[in-house]
Each structure stands twice: as C-alpha cells, then as structure tokens.
Design a protein around this motif. Structure first.
Motif, PDB file in Angstrom:
ATOM      1  N   GLY A   1       0.861  -1.434   0.081  1.00 56.33           N
ATOM      2  CA  GLY A   1      -0.594   0.423  -0.121  1.00 56.33           C
ATOM      3  C   GLY A   1       1.056   1.292   0.080  1.00 56.33           C
ATOM      4  N   MET A   2       2.170   1.827   0.565  1.00 52.15           N
ATOM      5  CA  MET A   2       3.016   2.746   0.863  1.00 52.15           C
ATOM      6  C   MET A   2       3.221   2.944  -0.197  1.00 52.15           C
ATOM      7  SD  MET A   2       6.415   2.620   3.234  1.00 52.15           S
ATOM      8  CE  MET A   2       7.187   1.374   2.376  1.00 52.15           C
ATOM      9  N   ALA A   3       3.600   1.844  -1.431  1.00 49.45           N
ATOM     10  CA  ALA A   3       3.800   2.558  -2.702  1.00 49.45           C
ATOM     11  C   ALA A   3       3.195   2.458  -3.095  1.00 49.45           C
ATOM     12  CB  ALA A   3       4.893   1.293  -3.032  1.00 49.45           C
ATOM     13  N   THR A   4       2.285   2.045  -3.520  1.00 48.62           N
ATOM     14  CA  THR A   4       1.291   2.335  -4.673  1.00 48.62           C
ATOM     15  C   THR A   4       0.683   3.980  -4.218  1.00 48.62           C
ATOM     16  OG1 THR A   4      -0.649   1.723  -3.337  1.00 48.62           O
ATOM     17  CG2 THR A   4      -0.046  -0.098  -4.616  1.00 48.62           C
ATOM     18  N   ILE A   5       0.482   4.057  -2.520  1.00 49.56           N
ATOM     19  CA  ILE A   5       0.520   5.727  -2.255  1.00 49.56           C
ATOM     20  C   ILE A   5       1.092   6.723  -3.135  1.00 49.56           C
ATOM     21  CG2 ILE A   5       0.049   6.880  -0.532  1.00 49.56           C
ATOM     22  CD1 ILE A   5      -1.288   4.621   0.883  1.00 49.56           C
ATOM     23  N   ALA A   6       2.834   6.581  -2.266  1.00 54.32           N
ATOM     24  CA  ALA A   6       4.321   6.972  -3.176  1.00 54.32           C
ATOM     25  C   ALA A   6       3.582   7.475  -4.679  1.00 54.32           C
ATOM     26  CB  ALA A   6       5.054   6.442  -2.981  1.00 54.32           C
ATOM     27  N   SER A   7       3.504   6.530  -5.635  1.00 54.00           N
ATOM     28  CA  SER A   7       3.052   6.351  -6.809  1.00 54.00           C
ATOM     29  C   SER A   7       1.765   7.787  -6.722  1.00 54.00           C
ATOM     30  CB  SER A   7       2.514   5.498  -7.338  1.00 54.00           C
ATOM     31  OG  SER A   7       3.950   4.396  -7.350  1.00 54.00           O
ATOM     32  N   GLY A   8       0.884   7.519  -5.914  1.00 53.69           N
ATOM     33  CA  GLY A   8       0.022   8.323  -5.889  1.00 53.69           C
ATOM     34  C   GLY A   8       0.325  10.516  -5.244  1.00 53.69           C
ATOM     35  N   LEU A   9       0.833   9.751  -5.035  1.00 55.80           N
ATOM     36  CA  LEU A   9       2.212  11.160  -4.203  1.00 55.80           C
ATOM     37  C   LEU A   9       2.697  11.866  -5.013  1.00 55.80           C
ATOM     38  CD1 LEU A   9       3.421  10.631  -0.773  1.00 55.80           C
ATOM     39  CD2 LEU A   9       1.719  12.013  -1.299  1.00 55.80           C
ATOM     40  N   THR A  10       3.335  11.157  -6.175  1.00 56.11           N
ATOM     41  CA  THR A  10       4.425  12.307  -7.024  1.00 56.11           C
ATOM     42  C   THR A  10       3.418  12.554  -8.733  1.00 56.11           C
ATOM     43  OG1 THR A  10       6.757  11.646  -8.304  1.00 56.11           O
ATOM     44  CG2 THR A  10       5.666  10.086  -8.268  1.00 56.11           C
ATOM     45  N   GLU A  11       2.621  11.695  -8.008  1.00 56.37           N
ATOM     46  CA  GLU A  11       1.134  12.207  -9.444  1.00 56.37           C
ATOM     47  C   GLU A  11       0.610  13.657  -9.248  1.00 56.37           C
ATOM     48  OE1 GLU A  11       0.183   7.388 -11.319  1.00 56.37           O
ATOM     49  OE2 GLU A  11      -0.778   8.867  -9.710  1.00 56.37           O
ATOM     50  N   THR A  12       0.763  14.164  -8.036  1.00 54.07           N
ATOM     51  CA  THR A  12       0.327  14.995  -8.008  1.00 54.07           C
ATOM     52  C   THR A  12       1.551  16.173  -8.820  1.00 54.07           C
ATOM     53  OG1 THR A  12       2.216  15.817  -5.572  1.00 54.07           O
ATOM     54  CG2 THR A  12      -0.461  15.038  -5.653  1.00 54.07           C
ATOM     55  N   GLY A  13       2.444  15.531  -8.888  1.00 55.77           N
ATOM     56  CA  GLY A  13       3.705  17.264  -9.979  1.00 55.77           C
ATOM     57  C   GLY A  13       4.415  18.088  -8.962  1.00 55.77           C
ATOM     58  N   MET A  14       4.003  17.953  -7.461  1.00 50.42           N
ATOM     59  CA  MET A  14       4.355  18.928  -6.845  1.00 50.42           C
ATOM     60  C   MET A  14       5.208  18.380  -5.466  1.00 50.42           C
ATOM     61  SD  MET A  14       1.874  21.979  -7.001  1.00 50.42           S
ATOM     62  CE  MET A  14       3.263  23.176  -5.479  1.00 50.42           C
ATOM     63  N   ILE A  15       5.255  16.529  -5.003  1.00 52.14           N
ATOM     64  CA  ILE A  15       6.138  15.797  -4.675  1.00 52.14           C
ATOM     65  C   ILE A  15       7.112  15.015  -4.897  1.00 52.14           C
ATOM     66  CG2 ILE A  15       5.683  14.290  -2.801  1.00 52.14           C
ATOM     67  CD1 ILE A  15       2.266  16.287  -2.018  1.00 52.14           C
ATOM     68  N   LEU A  16       8.176  14.612  -4.037  1.00 46.99           N
ATOM     69  CA  LEU A  16       8.681  13.797  -4.261  1.00 46.99           C
ATOM     70  C   LEU A  16       8.878  13.070  -3.101  1.00 46.99           C
ATOM     71  CD1 LEU A  16      10.977  12.357  -5.909  1.00 46.99           C
ATOM     72  CD2 LEU A  16      12.583  14.188  -5.177  1.00 46.99           C
ATOM     73  N   PRO A  17       8.495  11.931  -3.568  1.00 49.11           N
ATOM     74  CA  PRO A  17       8.170  10.783  -1.946  1.00 49.11           C
ATOM     75  C   PRO A  17       9.488   9.913  -1.921  1.00 49.11           C
ATOM     76  CG  PRO A  17       7.074   9.893  -3.742  1.00 49.11           C
ATOM     77  CD  PRO A  17       7.661  11.185  -3.990  1.00 49.11           C
ATOM     78  N   PHE A  18      10.204   9.648  -0.688  1.00 47.51           N
ATOM     79  CA  PHE A  18      11.175   9.047  -0.497  1.00 47.51           C
ATOM     80  C   PHE A  18      10.444   7.641   0.681  1.00 47.51           C
ATOM     81  CE2 PHE A  18      12.417  11.663   2.235  1.00 47.51           C
ATOM     82  CZ  PHE A  18      12.435  11.033   3.679  1.00 47.51           C
ATOM     83  N   ILE A  19      10.209   6.519   0.572  1.00 49.95           N
ATOM     84  CA  ILE A  19       9.604   5.687   1.682  1.00 49.95           C
ATOM     85  C   ILE A  19      10.492   4.611   2.262  1.00 49.95           C
ATOM     86  CG2 ILE A  19       7.371   6.103   0.394  1.00 49.95           C
ATOM     87  CD1 ILE A  19       7.659   3.584  -0.933  1.00 49.95           C
ATOM     88  N   GLY A  20      10.345   4.087   2.866  1.00 49.71           N
ATOM     89  CA  GLY A  20      11.456   3.027   3.435  1.00 49.71           C
ATOM     90  C   GLY A  20      11.243   1.749   4.081  1.00 49.71           C
ATOM     91  N   THR A  21      12.084   0.365   4.163  1.00 50.88           N
ATOM     92  CA  THR A  21      11.625  -0.945   4.747  1.00 50.88           C
ATOM     93  C   THR A  21      12.601  -1.745   4.099  1.00 50.88           C
ATOM     94  OG1 THR A  21      10.192  -2.410   4.839  1.00 50.88           O
ATOM     95  CG2 THR A  21      10.985  -1.763   2.961  1.00 50.88           C
ATOM     96  N   PHE A  22      12.749  -2.456   4.477  1.00 50.02           N
ATOM     97  CA  PHE A  22      14.178  -2.876   5.111  1.00 50.02           C
ATOM     98  C   PHE A  22      14.505  -3.972   3.844  1.00 50.02           C
ATOM     99  CE2 PHE A  22      14.174  -4.670   9.156  1.00 50.02           C
ATOM    100  CZ  PHE A  22      14.566  -3.395  10.168  1.00 50.02           C
ATOM    101  N   LEU A  23      14.796  -4.393   2.684  1.00 52.25           N
ATOM    102  CA  LEU A  23      15.168  -4.853   1.750  1.00 52.25           C
ATOM    103  C   LEU A  23      14.835  -5.654   1.343  1.00 52.25           C
ATOM    104  CD1 LEU A  23      16.526  -3.932  -1.556  1.00 52.25           C
ATOM    105  CD2 LEU A  23      18.378  -5.524  -0.838  1.00 52.25           C
ATOM    106  N   THR A  24      14.692  -6.439   1.768  1.00 46.61           N
ATOM    107  CA  THR A  24      14.112  -8.245   2.100  1.00 46.61           C
ATOM    108  C   THR A  24      12.558  -7.766   1.613  1.00 46.61           C
ATOM    109  OG1 THR A  24      13.340 -10.510   2.469  1.00 46.61           O
ATOM    110  CG2 THR A  24      13.372  -8.856   4.414  1.00 46.61           C
ATOM    111  N   PHE A  25      11.572  -7.109   2.162  1.00 42.97           N
ATOM    112  CA  PHE A  25      10.382  -6.694   2.072  1.00 42.97           C
ATOM    113  C   PHE A  25      10.011  -5.914   1.000  1.00 42.97           C
ATOM    114  CE2 PHE A  25      10.423  -6.496   6.794  1.00 42.97           C
ATOM    115  CZ  PHE A  25      10.559  -7.866   7.572  1.00 42.97           C
ATOM    116  N   SER A  26      11.405  -5.284  -0.188  1.00 41.18           N
ATOM    117  CA  SER A  26      10.535  -5.174  -1.639  1.00 41.18           C
ATOM    118  C   SER A  26       9.294  -6.257  -2.372  1.00 41.18           C
ATOM    119  CB  SER A  26      12.191  -4.275  -2.240  1.00 41.18           C
ATOM    120  OG  SER A  26      12.733  -6.168  -2.407  1.00 41.18           O
TER     121      SER A  26
END
Length: 679
Positions: free
Chosen positions: A432-457
């Motif tokens: 869900g976090m990854a899909t929301i981050a895509s939506g944030l950047t689709e506003t055209g004004m927000i650059l999101p960075f999102i974190g978790t452990f690599l294995t959870f990618s």
C-alpha cells in the motif's frame, strides 16, 4: 437493486435539487454513447472488456457530466479534480468519456483501441493518453494511487491555502471493481486513508456480483459496507443505473465531506446484452457481432457503428466553456495569492519545477558524516540537509522509521486532522505504501521517499514495476541490505533481491559502498526522471578515500575505477555496497604477491549500462586479467560483466542467524576465503 441508503431527511433535502427531465435525457444520451463506443471498439479490436462500460455507463455520464471540476483542454491544471479507473480493464469506458468530454482523444483513437502505438491501449497508461491520471490494470493499485493523490492534495492544501485563498481544494474520484476489493492492497490503502480521515477521496464500487471467472459468490462474501465503515469511511449504497439516486448521493457529498466516502453502486455487468448480461461471459471478451446487434436493439440504440448522440457532444461542448472559466478564475486567484504571499509562491515554484539546488553536489560533499557509519545512517544525515532546501521532499516508512532512518527530524508526522508534517507513517503496509507514494508523485509537486527493509521489497514489487513503467520519481529507501544485518536471520536477509530489482526496466537500483557514495546516490536519484531504489547497510562501513570523486566521474557513471592496476592487470575486482571495502583489502593482498589489480565500484548497473561504449570499454574492455565480482547476493546478472569464465563471490543459499562477522566467515566473504577462490 438496493436503493439509496441514507437518512430520510438527507434524502429529502437532496431530492429538492432533483435532476430535470431534460438533463436526465441528456445524461442518458451520454450513457448510451459510452455503451456504443465501448461495445464497438472492443468488437473492432476483437479484444477487451465490454462488461464494465455497459454496466457503469450511467455512473460515467453523471461523474464526467456533473461532478468533476477540471479543464479537458488543460489536463495538467494543478487544482483539477482527478479521476482514477482502478478497474483498468474497463478502459474503453474511460476512453469514451475522455473523448466525449473534450480531452485530446479523437474518435479515430477510439477506433484504434488496443492497436500498436495507439492512444487507447488495453489498460489506461499514464503519459500515453490525455486525461489518464495513472497506469492501472493490476487490480487494487489504482485505489492506492488515488489515496496517494488525495493525500498529496491534502498536504498541498495545508501548505499553500490561506483563509481568503483556496489554492488547492480538489477531490479524487476512483472507480473500483470486485477484483480491486479482493486484492489485499485495497485493504491496506483503505485502512490507511480511513485512519487519516482523508476527506477529499470518493471511491465508487461497481458491485456487479461477477468477476472474470464466474459469480463473485464463489470467491468473495465480504460485507463491504461494514468493512469500509470499520476503516472509518462513510458508505452509501445506490442503484448504479438510477440517475436520481446517483444525483442524490453526490448532492450529499458536495454538502460537506469529513472522511473518505465509498459509494456501493449496484449494477448489472454487460447491461442490455440479452444473453450475456449479469454473467462472466461479458467480462473479458467481445460480445460477438450477433450479440452486439441484439444488445443495441434491446437498449434501443442506433445500429450504426461508433455512433455518438449529438446531444452528448453538445452538452460537453457547452460544459467546456464553464470548465475553462473555472480554471481562469483559479488563475486570477492564484495570481493574487502569489503577490500576497511571495515566500509561499517561491516554494510553490520549487515544488512544481522539482527544484534541485544548483550547488547541491558541493554542499553534500561538505556535509560532515562520521566514519565508520551504516549506510542507513549516512542517508539519514543527507535527508536532513535535503529537507532544508527541497520543500517537495516528503518521507515515510512502513512502521520502521527508527530502523530505516527515514524520519525528517525537523518536521512532524502527518496525522488525522493535521497534514502539516513531512513524515508519513504508513504502518505495516509495504505494498500500500508503494502505491500511495506513486500517487503522491503524480500530484506533480511532491517527491516521496519511502522506507522498509530490502527483503520486504517483494511485497512492493508490482507497485515498483508500475512506477517504473510510468517513470515516476519515487525513491525507495531500502535498508538492512544483506546477510550482514546479522541475527534476524534468513527471513530478513535479502539474497535474490539485488538481481530482482535490477531486472525492472527504468528502475535505478543503487547499492552505495560508503557515506561518499550515499551522498552521490541521492544526487543520482534527484537527477533521474524515474524511480530509484537505494540498498543501504545496517552495519557500519568505513568511508573510503577512493570513493571521494566528482559525481560525473563516479556515481554518475554507474561504475568507476577505484584503484588502477600498477602493472598489467592479473585481476579485476568488481564490487558493490559493503563488499567494496572487502575488494580493496583483497587487492592489497594480491599486490603483495606481485599481482596487478584493478578495483571497480559498480553501485548502479543500470546507469553503467547507459554509458557510451568508450567508457564501458575503459573499465571492462581488453585484457584486464581474471574478472571477479564480489557481492553478497545471487550471481544472477554478474556474468554480463565478468564473463562466463569469471568468478562470482556470491550467495548460493539463504543466510543464517548469527553476528555478521560470523556470517562473513561462514559464507566466504573474507580476504582469505576470496584469495583461496581466485588464486
């Protein structure tokens, strides 16, 4: 059909503003045009999904005809309402509406549905079709993108709106299907948005009781109304074919919204088809020539192919004048706002232009970071500096900010009723976090960075794939990036993940060796017009003098020579991340034996692969001795650089639970072990 489910007094109040018979007739003509265009385009292509367009035609007519505040002649207007078709298989429904309402989509484009290089691909694709706000198709992700867009607008509202100026007050509307409801990611993002009470989000659930494989009762029996109420949403139920009920519910929503809204619209999939309506037969296959004719006759529609009711075109032509006026009025207000609040306007411009400070490389190089330091901690230090000068940067984590070091310490956390923060707590909802981050950047004004452990990618992979397909600027801040995270063991130790992420086109996967490369990894991510994944260590790493090179000579090349051979090379060692230090130590021992050794750091294979042939040959061309890769992951992909006869120092199994020093010995990531392998 289930009738409108509200309090009687609200229903009565809504009915006072009932639709006129003339307007209902025009909306019916729009719905009829949607059905004709969709049926005919799917039939012509001999491929597609006619069921949703036939079943949701009234919803589409009302939504685009009466609800959405946008300007089809400027689909990038900052304060537009946004529409997301999460049920992306019903793309002809959306294409029909974009054409009718005046977006840059022609009748010829409709006729070219699903054809090579057309503007009407099988599922809506961001950037290919005017008016499409995000790429959808893999179910559940569209509603996640919609949540992100709505959250982004709330963040922008908080930042820029003043009492007398509403620069941002747009809403996001989303059409979901049964498949979206079944995919787990829809639960993640709906729970998230309900918790934050995001009150500019309206989702419409096309509840037609049919999925691709048959009746929905065979696989899904959720009480959707109670489920969404438990998330904190307001839920209404309507007959999705009844304009009066559709109008009533939107009248109520427009009176005031204090939380996300779900409209459960009961519809008949493939409405009008005599032999296929209400069945899975109409979900994902053309009607067939005979059934198409019968359906048009049953619905009282003209038999002419691609017929459009003149009243529908005339309605949207007149509406367009109001929509252009709406944007003009906003532009006038925006100009007054910019003059009244010049500092805010300066931040607005920076966010809109995706501002990068001119002297950023030098400023990052001058940033003092202790040594040794974990990659995650070095990145945390960089984040604090970037947040000071880049207002578009917003961070977040899947319940791990204290471990993945993503918190922007100078700003609060976004919370219910307060959107002034720049830190978002997504909870344990990686997908869900990854899909929301895509939506944030689709506003055209927000650059999101999102974190978790690599294995959870792995949980996020399909969202990362769609972001890569769309070339969205999202930064994935992955930490605990190897077996050397230690005692948590093989469930948390990534092995195959480097190769898996490198395999995604358009994604830059960067595994920095130390603090110097972490700084330049951020430079690479900010410069790149696409998604970037960082792979950052949990364990401390020394800062290497060899990595202190200009961006354009190091990270900007994807790979570079750290140590040049003093004589003809007997060995070329290529390493990434924490194994770069190890490669340098191995080279020292080889040199003591009189060997010529070249050491290459390759933090990003994708950037390296994009370099010109001359540069690539300068690193890996000619006789450079025995080639050895050193990376604590699988060897998949490495033989492209070391050759079929090269030696890959790699992981051939999952890890183990132990202190990282013991793991290095166990799996051969020590100087003696490597020397034994390559000599």
């Amino acid at each position: 059909m289930t009738s409108l489910n509200f309090e009687e007094k609200n229903k009565n109040e809504a009915e006072k503003k009932a639709l006129s018979s003339d307007l209902k007739k025009t909306l019916a003509d729009i719905a009829a045009s949607i059905r004709i265009l969709s049926m005919d385009a799917v039939q012509k292509a001999n491929s597609g999904h006619p069921g949703l367009p036939l079943g949701c035609a009234e919803i589409g007519a009302y939504l685009f005809g009466m609800v959405l505040k946008h300007n089809p002649k400027n689909s990038s207007w900052a304060n537009r309402d946004r529409f997301v078709l999460s049920a992306g298989h019903g793309s002809m429904w959306l294409y029909s509406l974009l054409f009718l309402s005046g977006f840059n989509l022609s009748l010829e484009d409709i006729k070219n549905f699903r054809q090579l290089h057309s503007k009407t691909p099988g599922h809506p694709e961001y950037g290919d079709t005017d008016g499409v706000e995000t790429t959808t198709g893999p179910l559940g992700q569209g509603i996640g993108n919609a949540v992100g867009q709505a959250l982004g607008i709330k963040l922008l509202e908080n930042k820029f709106n003043k009492d007398s100026y509403k620069i941002f007050d747009a809403k996001v509307y989303c059409l979901m299907g049964d498949g979206d409801m079944m995919e787990g990611v829809s639960s993640e993002v709906s729970s998230f948005s309900g918790n934050l009470q995001i009150n500019n989000l309206v989702a419409i659930y096309d509840a037609n009781k049919v999925c691709l494989d048959g009746p929905i009762s065979e696989s899904f029996s959720d009480n959707v109304k109670e489920r969404y109420e438990s998330y904190g949403w307001k839920v209404y139920e309507i007959n999705g074919h009844d304009f009066d009920e559709i109008h009533s519910v939107f009248t109520l929503i427009n009176k005031g919204q204090d939380r996300p809204v779900l409209i459960i619209a009961h519809t008949i999939i493939g409405k009008g088809s005599p032999n296929k309506a209400g069945t899975s037969k109409v979900h994902g296959s053309p009607l067939g020539a005979e059934e198409l004719k019968l359906t048009k006759e049953a619905l009282g529609l003209p038999l002419e192919s691609f017929y459009v009711y003149p009243s529908a075109l005339e309605f949207f032509k007149n509406k367009l004048k109001d929509e252009e006026k709406l944007e003009k009025n906003w532009n006038d207000q925006f100009k007054k706002w910019s003059e009244a609040f010049p500092d805010l306007y300066d931040e607005y411009k920076k966010m809109k232009e995706r501002f990068i400070p001119e002297n950023l490389e030098n400023e990052l190089k001058a940033l003092p970071i202790k040594s040794p330091i974990a990659g995650r901690n070095a990145s945390h230090a960089v984040i604090q500096e970037l947040a000071k000068v880049m207002p578009e940067l917003y961070g977040g984590s899947a319940d791990l900010s204290v471990s993945d070091m993503t918190m922007i310490t100078a700003y609060p956390v976004v919370s219910r009723g307060s959107f002034k923060g720049r830190n978002i707590k997504y909870g344990v909802r990686e997908f869900g976090m990854a899909t929301i981050a895509s939506g944030l950047t689709e506003t055209g004004m927000i650059l999101p960075f999102i974190g978790t452990f690599l294995t959870f990618s792995d949980y996020m992979r399909n969202a990362i794939r769609l972001a890569s397909l769309m070339k969205l600027r999202v930064i994935y801040h992955f930490t605990h990036d190897s077996i050397f995270l230690g005692e948590d063991g093989p469930t948390h130790q990534p092995i195959e993940h480097y190769a898996a992420l490198r395999a995604i086109p358009n994604l830059h996967f960067i595994r920095p060796a130390d603090a110097n490369e972490v700084k330049m990894a951020w430079m690479a991510a900010l410069k790149y017009h696409g998604p970037t994944a960082f792979s950052l260590s949990r364990q401390n790493l020394p800062t290497l003098s060899e990595t202190d090179v200009p961006y354009n000579e190091g990270m900007g090349r994807g790979a570079y020579i750290l140590k040049k051979e003093k004589k003809k090379a007997d060995f070329t060692l290529i390493a990434t991340g924490s194994e770069v230090e190890l490669a340098l130590k191995v080279s020292e021992e080889l040199e003591k034996m009189g060997k010529g050794v070249r050491v290459i750091s390759m933090p990003c294979t994708q950037i390296f692969d994009s370099q010109d042939t001359a540069y690539k040959n300068s690193l890996l061309g000619g006789d450079i001795g025995k080639r050895v890769s050193i990376e604590a992951g699988v060897d998949l992909g490495w033989h492209k650089y070391i050759g079929i006869d090269g030696t890959a120092i790699c992981m051939k199994s999952y890890g183990l639970s132990a202190p990282y020093e013991k793991l290095a010995e166990e799996f051969g990531f020590t100087v003696p072990s490597i020397l034994k392998r390559i000599l």
